[in-house]
Motif scaffolding. Structure first.
Motif, PDB file in Angstrom:
ATOM      1  N   HIS A  31       0.797  -1.227   0.000  1.00  0.00           N
ATOM      2  CA  HIS A  31       0.000   0.000   0.000  1.00  0.00           C
ATOM      3  C   HIS A  31       0.826   1.271   0.000  1.00  0.00           C
ATOM      4  N   TRP A  32       2.131   1.140  -0.151  1.00  0.00           N
ATOM      5  CA  TRP A  32       2.995   2.312  -0.112  1.00  0.00           C
ATOM      6  C   TRP A  32       4.073   2.208  -1.177  1.00  0.00           C
ATOM      7  N   VAL A  33       4.459   3.339  -1.719  1.00  0.00           N
ATOM      8  CA  VAL A  33       5.612   3.374  -2.617  1.00  0.00           C
ATOM      9  C   VAL A  33       6.470   4.563  -2.199  1.00  0.00           C
ATOM     10  N   LEU A  65       6.453  10.127  -1.420  1.00  0.00           N
ATOM     11  CA  LEU A  65       5.810   9.027  -0.719  1.00  0.00           C
ATOM     12  C   LEU A  65       4.397   8.906  -1.265  1.00  0.00           C
ATOM     13  N   THR A  66       4.074   7.727  -1.789  1.00  0.00           N
ATOM     14  CA  THR A  66       2.756   7.518  -2.372  1.00  0.00           C
ATOM     15  C   THR A  66       2.012   6.490  -1.535  1.00  0.00           C
ATOM     16  N   SER A  67       0.771   6.802  -1.246  1.00  0.00           N
ATOM     17  CA  SER A  67      -0.053   5.898  -0.474  1.00  0.00           C
ATOM     18  C   SER A  67      -1.121   5.340  -1.406  1.00  0.00           C
ATOM     19  N   ILE A  68      -1.089   4.010  -1.614  1.00  0.00           N
ATOM     20  CA  ILE A  68      -2.049   3.384  -2.523  1.00  0.00           C
ATOM     21  C   ILE A  68      -3.250   2.948  -1.700  1.00  0.00           C
ATOM     22  N   SER A  71      -6.942   0.223  -5.685  1.00  0.00           N
ATOM     23  CA  SER A  71      -6.255   0.125  -6.976  1.00  0.00           C
ATOM     24  C   SER A  71      -6.621   1.292  -7.893  1.00  0.00           C
ATOM     25  N   SER A  72      -7.669   2.052  -7.549  1.00  0.00           N
ATOM     26  CA  SER A  72      -8.002   3.180  -8.422  1.00  0.00           C
ATOM     27  C   SER A  72      -7.837   4.535  -7.731  1.00  0.00           C
ATOM     28  N   PHE A 115      -2.674   8.672  -3.184  1.00  0.00           N
ATOM     29  CA  PHE A 115      -2.395   9.983  -2.638  1.00  0.00           C
ATOM     30  C   PHE A 115      -0.882  10.102  -2.493  1.00  0.00           C
ATOM     31  N   ILE A 141       2.765  12.728  -1.382  1.00  0.00           N
ATOM     32  CA  ILE A 141       3.381  13.938  -0.865  1.00  0.00           C
ATOM     33  C   ILE A 141       4.836  13.928  -1.324  1.00  0.00           C
ATOM     34  N   ARG A 142       5.358  15.103  -1.728  1.00  0.00           N
ATOM     35  CA  ARG A 142       6.690  15.135  -2.329  1.00  0.00           C
ATOM     36  C   ARG A 142       7.434  16.415  -1.963  1.00  0.00           C
ATOM     37  N   ASP A 154      -8.389   6.809 -10.760  1.00  0.00           N
ATOM     38  CA  ASP A 154      -8.658   6.111 -12.008  1.00  0.00           C
ATOM     39  C   ASP A 154     -10.144   5.826 -12.056  1.00  0.00           C
TER      40      ASP A 154
END
Lengths: 168, 397
Positions: free
Chosen positions: B262-264, B297-300, B303-304, B307, B309-310, B351
């Motif tokens: 759930h995170w990237v 930091l991306t919070s998934i 799947s569509s 969110f 923050i950068r 999406d």
């Protein structure tokens, strides 16, 4: 811009910065706890299917990954591989990607986008149901797809996946 | 430009198909067409980004459209081409251009190893996003981190005419790929001249042979890329007394990505070194070392829906991070804040459907180093602290 407005903007910027540090700590904590959360290849509820003329009946998980990763473009004979997928926004895609390929669906999507839009791979064909998937795969030479185990019937060829320790 | 691009695109594909029919494969099965179209919106508190975004109603200038064809010709031959139209509200936009057109010849060394060569106009594989920077749903946000993927000199970074040699290793536990490219980058934009050599430069640039490298490594959740390029450009301007006016440019990038369910987390760092030869009349320096980096930091969430923050930082000159020396050199005409930019961004991606994507984000920017000078002709009038709201609706098939 008035001075007051400008000060407000700067204040907002500072608040944002402290929120960001909280975020970083939260993320580090979550990463620490989820460090081994990479999907492990598990007992799956999906099976991989191919067109009946496909020369391969058994495949390693590594080979399957390079096919679904759009890197392997041909079967061992001269038949081009036609990759079929369900809607990437839906649960079936996520489950297949995680259980069968051992990847998160967002990783697979990102890899596809990078290859397709830089001209390095053929885009997979999206079908809207498993019924459509079975029809398409059974009538298209070179096709590969996936369906839930219980949908399997005699008219379609299952591609057996070798043990996870077998790399070839 | 428009007609030439279309002609090149169709010529390339007729040659490819002519060759293909002789192989006797089913053309329809192993040829695919894909495309996209998008409409963006920008609104800023001060300064202009993608058109006149400063005005109350904002700007709808950002529009991107692309169409690509790819075909598997035989077991070792693959070909693809894309035409692209991109409008950003600047007067040197591409109404239509041939983005890439190439033939890829590859041979397997074993079931896990492949090597090959690509010939033609090829996208430059720099960092994670450069190759697909104009395709909205492949990006990490509406506006890619401008410290690294800046728009001002984008024509240089897009694609080059030449060849790439590559080798790939796909094992169960990891994947690796090495690419080396030699070619001539495209440089046809006025904004590139004014960004590299200042607003007073009125001549043209042409490119010499340039080099590109990319080492990609992926192991489970971790992806690491080291990429870079060495570019050599000639500046042509009859007004200059001395001949042999050159700019050389070395960029090295390190990119890192970690994927959890759930995170990237994504981070990229770039080191840029410019050297100027016989350009003293245009620039107050012979060398310029710039630096860029960002952390996202991306919070998934589903799947569509996701969110992010950068924090994104850009220094034109790492020896003058605050820009004060530059301001002095220009006798105060160009303000110090044109030499850096620090950008905090929060945004979301939705999406809506498998073909439709919507994105919205807000930037808080300190500094104007990556502000396009065509939309902001007077650097002295630019505001140091500014905000930017950006949205995009994108369709693909």
């Amino acid at each position: 811009m008035t001075l007051k407005k400008k000060n407000k903007l700067l204040a907002c910027f500072k608040v944002n910065r402290s929120i960001f540090s909280v975020w970083i700590f939260l993320f580090l904590y979550l990463f620490h706890t989820s460090i081994y959360a990479m999907p492990s290849l598990q007992e799956t509820s999906y099976i991989v299917i191919t067109h009946e003329n496909t020369p391969v009946k058994k495949i390693s998980i590594n080979r399957l990954r390079t096919i679904y990763g759009l890197k392997t473009k041909y079967w061992d004979d001269q038949t081009p591989i036609i990759v079929y997928t369900t809607n990437p926004l839906e649960e079936e895609y996520r489950a297949f990607s995680k259980q069968v390929l051992g990847m998160f669906s967002h990783q697979l999507q990102r890899a596809w986008n990078r290859l397709i839009y830089s001209g390095r791979a053929l885009p997979p064909t999206t079908v809207m149901s498993f019924k459509e998937m079975m029809e398409a795969v059974s009538t298209t030479p070179g096709a590969i797809g996936y369906i839930p185990k219980h949908e399997l019937n005699a008219t379609i060829q299952q591609l057996e996946i070798r043990g996870i320790n077998n790399e070839d | 430009m428009k007609i030439r691009s279309l002609l090149l695109f169709s010529l390339f594909y007729s040659i490819v198909f002519y060759g293909k029919t002789s192989y006797g494969n089913d053309i329809l099965n192993s040829t695919k067409i894909a495309g996209f179209a998008s409409q963006g919106y920008t609104r800023s508190s001060d300064n202009n980004f993608y058109g006149n975004s400063e005005k109350n109603s904002g700007s709808f200038s950002l529009r991107e459209m692309g169409l690509n064809v790819s075909s598997s010709l035989s077991k070792s031959l693959f070909s693809s081409a894309q035409i692209l139209a991109r409008n950003t509200g600047q007067n040197d936009d591409d109404s239509m251009a041939l983005d890439y057109a190439m033939i890829d010849y590859s041979r397997p060394l074993s079931s896990k190893q492949t090597y090959g060569i690509r010939i033609g106009r090829i996208k430059n594989s720099l960092g994670f996003y450069n190759e697909t920077r104009d395709v909205p749903f492949t990006r990490s946000s509406v506006i890619l981190p401008q410290s690294i993927y800046f728009d001002r000199t984008r024509d240089l970074s897009l694609s080059a005419d030449g060849f790439h040699l590559y080798g790939a290793l796909n094992k169960l536990s990891y994947n690796a790929e090495i690419t080396i490219g030699i070619g001539k980058p495209r440089v046809d934009k006025r904004s590139t001249v004014s960004t590299l050599l200042g607003q007073s430069a009125v001549g043209t640039l042409d490119s010499d042979v340039s080099y590109l490298w990319n080492v990609f490594f992926n192991k489970n959740a971790y992806t690491l890329t080291f990429s870079g390029a060495f570019l050599q450009l000639n500046y042509n301007d009859s007004a200059l007394v001395v001949d042999d006016n050159k700019v050389s440019f070395l960029v090295n990038m390190l990119s890192f990505q970690y994927d959890a369910e759930h995170w990237v987390i994504t981070a990229e760092y770039a080191d840029r070194r410019f050297k100027y030869k016989n350009l003293g009349t245009l620039l107050p320096f012979k060398e310029l070392d710039g630096e860029s980096y960002y952390l996202q930091l991306t919070s998934i969430i589903t799947s569509s829906f996701n969110f992010f923050i950068r924090y994104d930082v850009f220094y034109r000159n790492r020896k003058d991070r605050k820009g004060t020396n530059f301001e002095q050199l220009t006798r105060g005409i160009i303000p110090a804040h044109t030499q850096f930019a620090k950008d905090w961004t929060v945004g979301l991606r939705w999406d809506i459907h498998r073909s439709w994507m919507f994105r919205l984000e807000h930037h808080w920017v300190n500094g104007t180093a990556w502000l396009p000078n065509q939309n902001n002709p007077d650097p002295a009038a630019s505001k140091k602290d500014w905000r930017l709201l950006a949205g995009i609706l994108s369709f693909k098939f």
